[in-house]
Design an enzyme around this catalytic site. Sequence first.
Site, PDB file in Angstrom:
ATOM      1  N   CYS A 378       0.836  -1.204   0.000  1.00  0.00           N
ATOM      2  CA  CYS A 378       0.000   0.000   0.000  1.00  0.00           C
ATOM      3  C   CYS A 378       0.872   1.255   0.000  1.00  0.00           C
ATOM      4  O   CYS A 378       1.011   1.952   1.020  1.00  0.00           O
ATOM      5  CB  CYS A 378      -0.942   0.000   1.201  1.00  0.00           C
ATOM      6  SG  CYS A 378      -2.196  -1.288   1.145  1.00  0.00           S
ATOM      7  N   ASP A 379       1.471   1.524  -1.139  1.00  0.00           N
ATOM      8  CA  ASP A 379       2.299   2.724  -1.327  1.00  0.00           C
ATOM      9  C   ASP A 379       1.436   3.774  -2.018  1.00  0.00           C
ATOM     10  O   ASP A 379       1.094   3.643  -3.187  1.00  0.00           O
ATOM     11  CB  ASP A 379       3.520   2.375  -2.170  1.00  0.00           C
ATOM     12  CG  ASP A 379       4.448   3.560  -2.376  1.00  0.00           C
ATOM     13  OD1 ASP A 379       4.059   4.702  -2.048  1.00  0.00           O
ATOM     14  OD2 ASP A 379       5.567   3.350  -2.886  1.00  0.00           O
ATOM     15  N   PHE A 380       1.074   4.816  -1.291  1.00  0.00           N
ATOM     16  CA  PHE A 380       0.207   5.859  -1.833  1.00  0.00           C
ATOM     17  C   PHE A 380       0.985   6.933  -2.582  1.00  0.00           C
ATOM     18  O   PHE A 380       0.418   7.928  -3.005  1.00  0.00           O
ATOM     19  CB  PHE A 380      -0.604   6.497  -0.711  1.00  0.00           C
ATOM     20  CG  PHE A 380      -1.694   5.607  -0.179  1.00  0.00           C
ATOM     21  CD1 PHE A 380      -2.993   5.718  -0.655  1.00  0.00           C
ATOM     22  CD2 PHE A 380      -1.425   4.646   0.787  1.00  0.00           C
ATOM     23  CE1 PHE A 380      -4.005   4.897  -0.174  1.00  0.00           C
ATOM     24  CE2 PHE A 380      -2.426   3.814   1.276  1.00  0.00           C
ATOM     25  CZ  PHE A 380      -3.718   3.942   0.791  1.00  0.00           C
ATOM     26  N   GLY A 381       2.285   6.722  -2.724  1.00  0.00           N
ATOM     27  CA  GLY A 381       3.098   7.675  -3.467  1.00  0.00           C
ATOM     28  C   GLY A 381       4.252   8.235  -2.671  1.00  0.00           C
ATOM     29  O   GLY A 381       5.050   9.012  -3.180  1.00  0.00           O
TER      30      GLY A 381
END
Length: 430
Positions: A378-381
């Site tokens: 879960c890498d949102f940026g």
Amino acid sequence: MAKKVELISSSLVSATATAASVSRLELNLWDLRLLPVVPIQRGLIFHSSHFQSQQHLIQHLRNSLSRALDFFPPLAGRLATTPHGGDTATFFVDCNNAGAEFTHSVAAAVSVSDIIEPRYIPEIVSSLFPINIGATNYEGISKPLLAVQVTELADGVFIGCAANHAVVDGTSFWHFLNSWSEISCGSESISKSPIFDRCNTAAAAVDNRLIHIPTLEKNLMAPSQWPQKPQKVFHFSKEKLGELKAKANSEAGTDRISTLQALMAHLWRSAVRCQTTNDSTARVILIAIGTRGRMSSLPDAYFGNASYAAALVISESDLLQGGLGAAALRINELISRQSDEAATRDVAKKVEFYEFDGSGAPPPLIMGSSPRHDVYGCDFGWGKPIGVRSGKMQKMEGLVIVLPAAEAGGFDVEVCLAEETLDAMECMMR
């Protein structure tokens, strides 16, 4: 400065799409069983060193959530019923785009270390999750099926999510969060589309229409009525897990015992040893059995609940005197029996709702979640999370939540038991 959480704003976020890919989602037996219990709560912890600005972050997450809901229209909907007379009804999800809840809050005096370093999960963590999703899944008739709370910390951000457990299980929950993070990173689409089709699955063979509403309401019990116990996170490194697996297989004279099975046996024996009553006491472990991969008709991207509980009962003396290998082998044998046919039989059973048993019997150990969930994808940026915590709603005595650790190959295990039991278990977990 006092450690408190200040609410900044709260609003409903709808999908951007004008027409949903699915307008109505039927609930099957696995979904319906969970109507009287509580939503899933999981929260991701991030350091703030990569954020451009906090205000930009909040607006960006709100916008990307809206676009992610285009692919998951049930999460923007509400539960609904069709009455059939005689106090019976059909439950389904009305994908009406009523919206998911998005809350922005600030905990300026709370640091990342305040969340992840204490011996027990601190009370402040429960304030980092949205509360308006409802005390039970049944309340999804009038409340959002998905709620998100983004809390600015002194040196990070906590993204707390709650999802109606009658609509999603852990696999679907993390499927959505991973998809949302893809959208947040700039993708116009998602890598794995959810499958809402109920017609081509074994679960579709069940007639869900006759649900006795008075019986359901009688069994509803808010989390405030549950006996609250402390929660502690035990960390198991890849090396420690390897040692447990090797020991279990060696003692049992086999090579079939998996890492997770060895860990479950270790946790069960440790918990029972630290709360011994008498040798003849029946000890129970309940294990969530995922049916994706077991049932040929259920694809990995199936959206909804696709699991059931399998129980193993052993006397206290047999559990403690038989050794790690003996307990792990019994768990292995139980799980090995959970075939396509066993799952099909389970989903064809009569709907029965959980009713709290306040007796003095030792609580079962309830093994939930999975280390296979892609939590750290879960890498949102701004990079992967540094940790994960679950909310207070699910904290009934005996609940064990197993999740992957931030380090590759490790597991983090949240255990909810009496404080004296957790204290005694601590030395056994090293």
